[in-house]
Design a protein around this motif. Sequence first.
Motif: not given
Length: 117
Positions: A16-41
């Motif tokens: 779900g991390l990659a899927r959500n990064r791609e989906f929310y990227g469509l709304l303009g969000f960008e990944e600002v942190m990824n520790q493998g178990w937590i990803m923040t957009l």
Amino acid sequence: MSIRRVVPNVRVQPEGLARNREFYGLLGFEEVMNQGWIMTLAAPSAPTAQVSFLTEDATGPVVPDMSVEVDDVDAAYAAVRASGAEIVHTLRDEEWGVRRFFVRDPAGRVVNVLGHR
């Protein structure tokens, strides 16, 4: 004590991390942190507009429902303890540079209260 940001935390399966990064990227969000178990957009135009996706919590007993960053986490911890609220994860310094604790709110949600060291 003042609030710096509030971030909803969404529990996901590892894929779900990659899927959500791609989906929310469509709304303009960008990944600002990824520790493998937590990803923040975050929204580039408003960096405190964030959402986090977690597969687990690396040191906590549960995935918290939201995170609240405050300027004085020790004062927040003292206030919450004095209120009698349930502490789910005691105050501690984490290896990734935050001091935090978890508390259960009146609706039963777990709140990660943190400050950057």
